[in-house]
Design a protein around this motif. Sequence first.
Motif, short mmCIF file in Angstrom:
data_model
loop_
_atom_site.label_atom_id
_atom_site.label_comp_id
_atom_site.label_asym_id
_atom_site.label_seq_id
_atom_site.Cartn_x
_atom_site.Cartn_y
_atom_site.Cartn_z
N LEU A 1 0.82 -1.20 0.00
CA LEU A 1 0.00 0.00 0.00
C LEU A 1 0.86 1.26 0.00
CD1 LEU A 1 -2.85 1.27 0.24
CD2 LEU A 1 -2.60 1.11 2.72
N LEU A 2 1.93 1.23 0.77
CA LEU A 2 2.86 2.38 0.81
C LEU A 2 3.53 2.59 -0.55
CD1 LEU A 2 4.64 2.11 4.28
CD2 LEU A 2 2.92 3.76 3.54
N ILE A 3 3.91 1.52 -1.20
CA ILE A 3 4.53 1.63 -2.52
C ILE A 3 3.58 2.31 -3.50
CG2 ILE A 3 5.39 0.32 -4.51
CD1 ILE A 3 6.48 -1.74 -2.54
N GLY A 4 2.33 1.88 -3.51
CA GLY A 4 1.35 2.49 -4.41
C GLY A 4 1.10 3.94 -4.07
N TYR B 1 3.80 10.99 -4.81
CA TYR B 1 5.09 11.67 -4.86
C TYR B 1 5.77 11.55 -6.22
CZ TYR B 1 4.66 12.10 0.19
OH TYR B 1 4.20 12.42 1.46
N LEU B 2 5.69 10.38 -6.82
CA LEU B 2 6.33 10.18 -8.12
C LEU B 2 5.41 10.54 -9.29
CD1 LEU B 2 8.15 6.77 -7.44
CD2 LEU B 2 9.01 9.10 -7.11
N LYS B 3 4.14 10.82 -8.99
CA LYS B 3 3.15 11.22 -10.00
C LYS B 3 3.02 10.19 -11.12
CE LYS B 3 2.66 15.03 -7.72
NZ LYS B 3 1.45 15.24 -6.86
N VAL B 4 3.08 8.91 -10.75
CA VAL B 4 2.89 7.84 -11.73
C VAL B 4 1.40 7.77 -12.10
CG1 VAL B 4 3.12 5.37 -12.16
CG2 VAL B 4 4.82 6.57 -10.77
N PRO B 5 1.05 7.71 -13.38
CA PRO B 5 -0.37 7.59 -13.77
C PRO B 5 -1.00 6.33 -13.21
CG PRO B 5 1.00 8.19 -15.65
CD PRO B 5 1.94 7.82 -14.54
N MET B 6 -2.33 6.31 -13.18
CA MET B 6 -3.05 5.17 -12.59
C MET B 6 -2.72 3.86 -13.29
SD MET B 6 -4.81 5.83 -9.90
CE MET B 6 -3.33 6.74 -9.43
N LEU B 7 -2.52 3.91 -14.61
CA LEU B 7 -2.16 2.70 -15.33
C LEU B 7 -0.80 2.18 -14.85
CD1 LEU B 7 -2.72 0.60 -17.48
CD2 LEU B 7 -1.72 2.15 -19.19
N GLY B 8 0.13 3.11 -14.62
CA GLY B 8 1.44 2.70 -14.11
C GLY B 8 1.36 2.11 -12.72
N VAL B 9 0.53 2.71 -11.85
CA VAL B 9 0.34 2.17 -10.50
C VAL B 9 -0.28 0.78 -10.57
CG1 VAL B 9 -0.85 2.50 -8.30
CG2 VAL B 9 0.14 4.46 -9.49
N ALA B 10 -1.24 0.60 -11.49
CA ALA B 10 -1.87 -0.71 -11.64
C ALA B 10 -0.86 -1.76 -12.11
CB ALA B 10 -3.03 -0.61 -12.64
N LEU B 11 0.04 -1.37 -13.01
CA LEU B 11 1.06 -2.31 -13.49
C LEU B 11 2.05 -2.65 -12.38
CD1 LEU B 11 1.76 -0.87 -17.06
CD2 LEU B 11 0.49 -2.94 -16.46
N ILE B 12 2.38 -1.67 -11.54
CA ILE B 12 3.25 -1.95 -10.40
C ILE B 12 2.57 -2.95 -9.46
CG2 ILE B 12 4.29 -0.96 -8.32
CD1 ILE B 12 4.74 1.62 -9.89
N GLY B 13 1.26 -2.73 -9.20
CA GLY B 13 0.51 -3.66 -8.36
C GLY B 13 0.47 -5.06 -8.95
N LEU B 14 0.32 -5.14 -10.28
CA LEU B 14 0.32 -6.44 -10.95
C LEU B 14 1.67 -7.13 -10.79
CD1 LEU B 14 -1.00 -8.56 -12.79
CD2 LEU B 14 -0.24 -7.21 -14.76
N ALA B 15 2.75 -6.38 -10.95
CA ALA B 15 4.09 -6.96 -10.79
C ALA B 15 4.31 -7.46 -9.37
CB ALA B 15 5.15 -5.92 -11.16
N LEU B 16 3.88 -6.69 -8.38
CA LEU B 16 4.03 -7.11 -6.99
C LEU B 16 3.19 -8.35 -6.69
CD1 LEU B 16 3.97 -3.63 -5.19
CD2 LEU B 16 5.95 -5.11 -5.57
N ALA B 17 2.00 -8.41 -7.29
CA ALA B 17 1.15 -9.58 -7.09
C ALA B 17 1.79 -10.84 -7.68
CB ALA B 17 -0.22 -9.34 -7.72
N ILE B 18 2.41 -10.69 -8.85
CA ILE B 18 3.08 -11.84 -9.48
C ILE B 18 4.26 -12.30 -8.63
CG2 ILE B 18 4.44 -12.56 -11.49
CD1 ILE B 18 2.70 -10.71 -13.19
#
Length: 268
Positions: free
Chosen positions: A209-212, A218-235
Motif C-alpha cells: 500500500l505504501l509503494i502504491g 510523490y512520483l506522479k505515476v499515472p493510474m495505469l502505471g500504479v496498476a502495473l506496479i501492483g500487478l508486478a508485486l502480485a506476481i
Amino acid sequence: MDLAVWQIILLVILAFLSILDALSLNIGCQYPVIIGTIAGIIMGDIKLGLAVGATLQLMVLGVGTYGGASIPDFVTGAIVGTAFAVISNQDVEFAIGIAVPVGLLMVQLDVLARFTNTFFLHRIDRNIEENNISAIKRNVLLGALPWGLSRAIPVFIMLVFGKRIVNLIVDGMPDWLMGGLKVAGGILPVVGIAILLRYLPTKKFFAYLLIGFVAASYLKVPMLGVALIGLALAIIFFQKNYTKQLAVTEGSNNIMVGVENENGEYED
C-alpha cells in the motif's frame, strides 16, 4: 448545448436496462463506471463520462443491496450527472454534485418499485395455484416494468424538463455552494476507498500500500502505471509463496516415501 431526441431516448433506455441488469441480466450495466462511460459516449464526451462514473464507483465500493435493502443508485446518478455536466459545459465536480442527490432520490423510488411489484407477485401466486405456466411467464416479465420505469421515468423528466432548472441553478449558485460540492466530490470517493480497505487484508500488505501511495502521490505515476506496479508485486508475491509451498509439499513427500526402520521411524 441542447439534448437531441435520440440522446434522450438512448439515455432513458440505458437507465431502464441498468436496474434490470442489477437484478437479473448481469451484463455489466450495474456499475457506475460502465454506465458513466456509455453515457459519455452518447453525450459526446467519453472522458467526462468515465471520470464521473469512476468517481461514483469509488463511492459505492463495499456497498451491496443485501437482504432486499435499498441503496443510493449512483448508476442513474451517473447518467443524469454526465448529461447535465455536458449540456451545461461544467466539470466533474458539478456532475458529482448533481449525481449524488439523484442517487439518493432513487432510494425512495426503489422502495416504490418494490411495493408496486407485489401486484405481479400476487398474480403469480394465483397462476401457480391454477398451474397456468404461460401466465406465470407473462407476469414475471411484466414484473420487470416497475423496476425499469422507476429509473426511466425520472431520467426522462429530468432530461426533458430539467435543463432550464439546471441552468438557473448554475447561474444563481453561490461560490461557497459550488466550493462545497467540489469538496464533497473529493471526499466521498475517499470514504468509499476507506470502506473497501476495512475489509481487505491491509495490515498484511501494508508495505505494498505504501509503494502504491508513494508512486501515485510523490512520483506522479499515472493510474495505469500504479496498476502495473501492483500487478508486478502480485506476481512476485504469488511466485514466492508458490515456490515455498511447493518446497514444503516436496519435503513432506520425501519424508513419507522413506523406509520404516525397527524403531518405527522413516529413513531415506
